[in-house]
Design an enzyme around this catalytic site. Sequence first.
Site, short mmCIF file in Angstrom:
data_model
loop_
_atom_site.label_atom_id
_atom_site.label_comp_id
_atom_site.label_asym_id
_atom_site.label_seq_id
_atom_site.Cartn_x
_atom_site.Cartn_y
_atom_site.Cartn_z
N GLY A 37 0.86 -1.19 0.00
CA GLY A 37 0.00 0.00 0.00
C GLY A 37 0.89 1.23 0.00
CB ALA A 38 4.44 1.52 -1.05
N GLY A 41 -1.88 7.40 0.80
CA GLY A 41 -1.63 8.58 1.63
C GLY A 41 -0.61 8.30 2.72
CG ASN A 123 -9.85 -1.51 4.60
OD1 ASN A 123 -9.89 -1.35 3.38
ND2 ASN A 123 -9.66 -0.52 5.44
CB ILE A 146 -1.06 0.56 9.17
CG1 ILE A 146 0.34 0.65 9.81
CG2 ILE A 146 -1.71 1.94 9.10
CD1 ILE A 146 1.33 1.53 9.05
CG ASP A 179 -4.36 5.02 19.24
OD1 ASP A 179 -5.03 5.83 18.59
OD2 ASP A 179 -4.42 3.78 19.07
NE ARG A 182 -4.49 11.01 16.25
CZ ARG A 182 -5.03 10.09 15.44
NH1 ARG A 182 -5.49 8.95 15.95
NH2 ARG A 182 -5.13 10.31 14.15
CG HIS A 206 -6.26 2.15 16.23
ND1 HIS A 206 -5.73 3.33 16.70
CD2 HIS A 206 -6.55 2.38 14.93
CE1 HIS A 206 -5.71 4.23 15.73
NE2 HIS A 206 -6.21 3.68 14.64
CG MET A 257 -0.93 5.93 10.06
SD MET A 257 -0.95 5.22 11.73
CE MET A 257 0.42 4.09 11.69
N1 LIG Z 1 -3.51 2.10 12.52
C1 LIG Z 1 -3.69 3.40 12.50
O1 LIG Z 1 -3.43 4.09 13.48
C2 LIG Z 1 -4.19 4.07 11.27
C3 LIG Z 1 -4.71 3.33 10.23
N2 LIG Z 1 -5.15 3.94 9.09
C4 LIG Z 1 -5.68 3.08 8.03
O2 LIG Z 1 -4.69 2.87 7.02
C5 LIG Z 1 -5.33 2.52 5.79
C6 LIG Z 1 -4.73 3.31 4.63
O3 LIG Z 1 -5.00 4.67 4.76
P1 LIG Z 1 -4.51 5.72 3.63
O4 LIG Z 1 -3.10 5.49 3.28
O5 LIG Z 1 -4.94 7.06 4.07
O6 LIG Z 1 -5.42 5.25 2.38
P2 LIG Z 1 -5.16 5.50 0.83
O7 LIG Z 1 -6.42 5.17 0.12
O8 LIG Z 1 -4.55 6.83 0.62
O9 LIG Z 1 -4.04 4.43 0.47
C7 LIG Z 1 -4.28 3.07 0.50
C8 LIG Z 1 -3.42 2.42 -0.56
O10 LIG Z 1 -3.63 1.01 -0.50
C9 LIG Z 1 -3.59 0.53 -1.82
N3 LIG Z 1 -4.23 -0.78 -1.91
C10 LIG Z 1 -5.52 -1.11 -1.85
N4 LIG Z 1 -5.67 -2.43 -2.00
C11 LIG Z 1 -4.43 -2.94 -2.14
C12 LIG Z 1 -3.93 -4.25 -2.32
N5 LIG Z 1 -4.73 -5.30 -2.39
N6 LIG Z 1 -2.60 -4.40 -2.42
C13 LIG Z 1 -1.77 -3.33 -2.33
N7 LIG Z 1 -2.19 -2.08 -2.16
C14 LIG Z 1 -3.51 -1.89 -2.08
C15 LIG Z 1 -4.30 1.59 -2.66
O11 LIG Z 1 -3.96 1.49 -4.03
C16 LIG Z 1 -3.78 2.87 -2.00
O12 LIG Z 1 -2.62 3.35 -2.65
C17 LIG Z 1 -6.82 2.77 6.01
O13 LIG Z 1 -7.46 1.55 6.26
C18 LIG Z 1 -6.85 3.65 7.25
O14 LIG Z 1 -8.05 3.56 7.96
C19 LIG Z 1 -5.08 5.29 8.92
C20 LIG Z 1 -4.55 6.07 9.92
C21 LIG Z 1 -4.12 5.54 11.19
O1 LIG Z 2 -9.41 7.50 12.21
C1 LIG Z 2 -9.14 6.83 11.22
O2 LIG Z 2 -9.97 6.36 10.44
C2 LIG Z 2 -7.70 6.55 10.94
C3 LIG Z 2 -7.06 6.13 12.20
O3 LIG Z 2 -7.11 4.98 12.59
C4 LIG Z 2 -6.50 7.17 13.07
O4 LIG Z 2 -6.27 8.31 12.61
O5 LIG Z 2 -6.28 6.87 14.24
#
Ligand SMILES: NC(=O)C1=CN([C@@H]2O[C@H](COP(=O)(O)OP(=O)(O)OC[C@H]3O[C@@H](n4cnc5c(N)ncnc54)[C@H](O)[C@@H]3O)[C@@H](O)[C@H]2O)C=CC1
Ligand SMILES: O=C([O-])CC(=O)C(=O)O
Length: 343
Positions: A37-38, A41, A123, A146, A179, A182, A206, A257
């Site tokens: 997912g490199a 965002g 997801n 993540i 978390d 923050r 989370h 993140m």
């Molecule tokens: N654990 C945490 O604290 C946090 C988790 N997240 C989660 O991280 C995830 C990603 O968030 P963003 O980067 O903002 O989303 P994004 O939509 O900007 O990026 C996700 C990427 O994953 C790729 N992708 C989708 N399916 C794929 C697959 N099968 N194989 C490889 N790549 C694939 C997409 O092409 C995209 O480039 C979300 O589920 C979000 O909720 C976000 C923030 C904090």
């Molecule tokens: O809130 C969300 O959907 C993304 C996330 O996990 C965070 O920012 O902690």
Amino acid sequence: MRSQILRSVQSAAHKSNYTRNYASSAANPERKVTILGAAGGIGQSLSMLMKLNPLVSTLSLYDLAGTPGVAADVSHINTRAEVVGYAEDSQLGKALEGSDVVIIPAGVPRKPGMTRDDLFNINAGIVSNLCKSVAKYCPNAIVNMISNPVNSTVPIASEIFKKAGTYDPKKLFGVTTLDVVRARTFYATKAGLPVAEVNVPVVGGHAGITILPLFSQAYPQANLSEDIIEALTKRTQDGGTEVVLAKAGKGSATLSMAYAGALFADACLKGLNGVPDVVECSYVASTITELPFFASKVRLGKDGVEEIFGLGPLSEFEQKGLDNLKAELKSSIEKGIEFANKN
Ligand SMILES: NC(=O)C1=CN([C@@H]2O[C@H](COP(=O)(O)OP(=O)(O)OC[C@H]3O[C@@H](n4cnc5c(N)ncnc54)[C@H](O)[C@@H]3O)[C@@H](O)[C@H]2O)C=CC1
Ligand SMILES: O=C([O-])CC(=O)C(=O)O
């Protein structure tokens, strides 16, 4: 004129020091880190931060869209890691082979009005497919999950690895570092403390009320009223939603993140390399409560989790928070396990 020359000599000397410090780390063993997912965002900033990490020798970037551009861009940074980009499903095996750490931010983010659990339907499938490949191509890798909902995606990964016969609970981590990041920021600001000196354990899971910051164990201790502690707790629990609302439909936290993900991956690499006393909070298979997965402080070592720390003494408010979060966390765990066993 002389001072101009001196300045440019000093600047060249500074640059070569920079190159020496970041471009070669002969003392550090070879380590391959893969980001699935490199090009997303989180993925893009995380790719850059991992490229800056001198513990990484190979940085493998995989996404279904946009990887060549991200890989070419990041690869020009003059640091140790060799960058390789992989763009299609057929290249996933190559991307994963030989990985020491696999970081998974692949998946869709929230929009305003959604909960993390609303991401489950999309997801869960993405994560379970990717984990099948992790089991096949790098069964010994440490996995940093993540993708949300973390409370369920980690149990999904555990079931996929169990079915493949590769499950090692010490090597599967839900990344909850944001978390902690923050909680440290919000607490330091309220208490008027230098943020770099502050630490706050965050336990549970989370999502919403499952995120339980333990301000009674914050270091250093500040004399904050109960009302302020309650407000800080709520703000930490709603931190993700605060960013989702501010981004107004353009996704969720990516930059903070990526920072948190890079911190946690660095801790895993240090543990692998035998650095002592590397302790971070993470959502792992755990027996410190009756729930099979729980976030708490863990010591990281050469095989992943070396020790899981108990919760320690809780304030009355925190004990209530703990009692209240268990039902939701339990059902998120069960939902993940059920999904993985049906698919
Ligand atoms: N654990 C945490 O604290 C946090 C988790 N997240 C989660 O991280 C995830 C990603 O968030 P963003 O980067 O903002 O989303 P994004 O939509 O900007 O990026 C996700 C990427 O994953 C790729 N992708 C989708 N399916 C794929 C697959 N099968 N194989 C490889 N790549 C694939 C997409 O092409 C995209 O480039 C979300 O589920 C979000 O909720 C976000 C923030 C904090
Ligand atoms: O809130 C969300 O959907 C993304 C996330 O996990 C965070 O920012 O902690």
